[in-house]
Design a protein around this motif. Structure first.
Motif, mmCIF file in Angstrom:
data_model
loop_
_atom_site.group_PDB
_atom_site.id
_atom_site.type_symbol
_atom_site.label_atom_id
_atom_site.label_comp_id
_atom_site.label_asym_id
_atom_site.label_seq_id
_atom_site.Cartn_x
_atom_site.Cartn_y
_atom_site.Cartn_z
ATOM 1 N N THR A 24 0.869 -1.170 0.000
ATOM 2 C CA THR A 24 0.000 0.000 0.000
ATOM 3 C C THR A 24 0.907 1.222 0.000
ATOM 4 O O THR A 24 1.707 1.409 0.927
ATOM 5 C CB THR A 24 -0.921 0.025 1.232
ATOM 6 N N HIS A 54 0.397 -2.526 -7.191
ATOM 7 C CA HIS A 54 0.386 -2.009 -5.829
ATOM 8 C C HIS A 54 -0.924 -1.262 -5.554
ATOM 9 O O HIS A 54 -1.575 -0.762 -6.476
ATOM 10 C CB HIS A 54 1.576 -1.074 -5.603
ATOM 11 N N ARG A 55 -1.293 -1.196 -4.290
ATOM 12 C CA ARG A 55 -2.461 -0.420 -3.883
ATOM 13 C C ARG A 55 -2.016 1.029 -3.709
ATOM 14 O O ARG A 55 -1.284 1.348 -2.764
ATOM 15 C CB ARG A 55 -3.043 -0.970 -2.583
ATOM 16 N N ARG A 88 -2.530 4.946 -2.989
ATOM 17 C CA ARG A 88 -3.354 5.963 -2.356
ATOM 18 C C ARG A 88 -2.840 7.319 -2.861
ATOM 19 O O ARG A 88 -1.724 7.733 -2.545
ATOM 20 C CB ARG A 88 -3.249 5.871 -0.839
ATOM 21 N N VAL A 111 -0.466 2.500 5.469
ATOM 22 C CA VAL A 111 0.476 2.684 4.350
ATOM 23 C C VAL A 111 1.810 1.985 4.647
ATOM 24 O O VAL A 111 2.332 2.050 5.764
ATOM 25 C CB VAL A 111 0.703 4.188 4.095
#
Length: 302
Positions: free
Chosen positions: A4, A27-28, A30, A63
């Motif tokens: 993340t 990947h995640r 944000r 994160v």
């Protein structure tokens, strides 16, 4: 391993491409932005502002790695703003127990301009926190939307000839946007990159005047040049503001930095993240093609 990843400045020149590349790799992402509802890039938008410490905790929750890809170059008090922002970011990352921060700073040694000195101070402030920091230092990034590149493109396109200050003969090592993104995303997972500083650049060391004249040649024109040693930084920044779309504060800060030679002294990054770097002329062609495509898309959307 899927992580993340928080990308600050996700709507910006570098951040938007880093977010897209990380998402492509699975990947995640944000995407941190000050106006989440206006964000249309890769990843999940989350609204936060580095100048507002209270807004950062939700952005950092869960994160693994955070990218710091923002600066305040266009503000007169950019040094103070960037220092405060770096402190806030480092504290929030530490509180969230983030594994690592990845930061894009500036090349340069010796007597640095206020802009480059500020970039180095941001490094130190990020590193002063409990989270390991991976620093990449770059000179001019050649890509559509980059301030330094836009200045170069506009000068080469708009002037039939140039009366230039001494800084056009300063050496620099430009890097193509795809290579900068490749390095930034390439240091995400290697454990040996934690706490390290890397210098990144393209395969050529050029003077600014060489860069300008090669852009003109690619466009099928010539750019004769006469260097005037007594053209002061103040007059030089005013000249840039007159000829290009760069705002006054940014022009002044860029001119100050252009008196400093910015070249790669240590190529360790090429062994950690191998690959063939893009040459300057090809980087220019890519940037021009991306600009043309963006212009067509904007016209079609009207």
């Amino acid at each position: 391993m899927t992580k993340t990843v928080l990308v600050s400045g996700a709507s910006g020149f570098i951040g938007s491409h880093v977010a897209a590349r990380l998402a492509e790799e699975g990947h995640r992402v944000r995407a941190m932005t000050r106006r989440a509802r206006d964000y249309h890039g890769a990843g999940e938008p989350i609204e936060a502002d580095v100048s507002d410490p209270d807004s950062l905790a939700p952005a950092f929750a869960g994160v693994d790695v955070a990218y710091y890809l923002i600066h305040s170059l266009g503000a007169n008090d950019f040094e103070q703003r960037d220092a405060a922002a770096a402190r806030n970011f480092a504290e929030a990352a530490g509180a969230a127990q983030v594994e690592r921060i990845i930061y894009l700073g500036g090349l340069g040694d010796g007597q640095l301009s206020p802009h480059l000195r500020s970039r180095r101070e941001v490094e130190e402030l990020l590193e002063s926190g409990p989270v390991p920091v991976t620093v990449l230092r770059a000179a001019v990034v050649i890509g559509h939307g980059g301030i330094s590149w836009e200045m170069t493109r506009q000068l080469a396109e708009r002037l039939p000839a140039m009366v230039t200050p001494r800084w056009v003969r300063t050496r620099t090592q430009p890097i193509a946007l795809p290579d900068a993104v490749r390095y930034l995303t390439g240091v995400l997972e290697p454990i040996e990159a934690r706490g390290r500083t890397y210098e990144i650049g393209g395969p050529e060391v050029l003077r600014y005047i060489d860069m300008l004249q090669r852009v003109a040649k690619i466009r099928g024109t010539r750019l004769p040049n006469l260097t005037v040693p007594l053209l002061t930084p103040r007059l030089s920044s005013a000249w840039l503001r007159f000829v290009t779309d760069v705002d006054a504060a940014t022009a002044r800060n860029l001119v100050d930095s252009m008196n400093t030679e910015v070249v790669v002294r240590d190529d360790a990054i090429t062994r950690l993240v191998p690959g063939t770097p893009i040459g300057y002329d090809d980087a220019v062609r890519l940037a021009l093609a991306d600009r043309e495509q963006a212009t067509r898309q904007a016209q079609a959307a009207r």
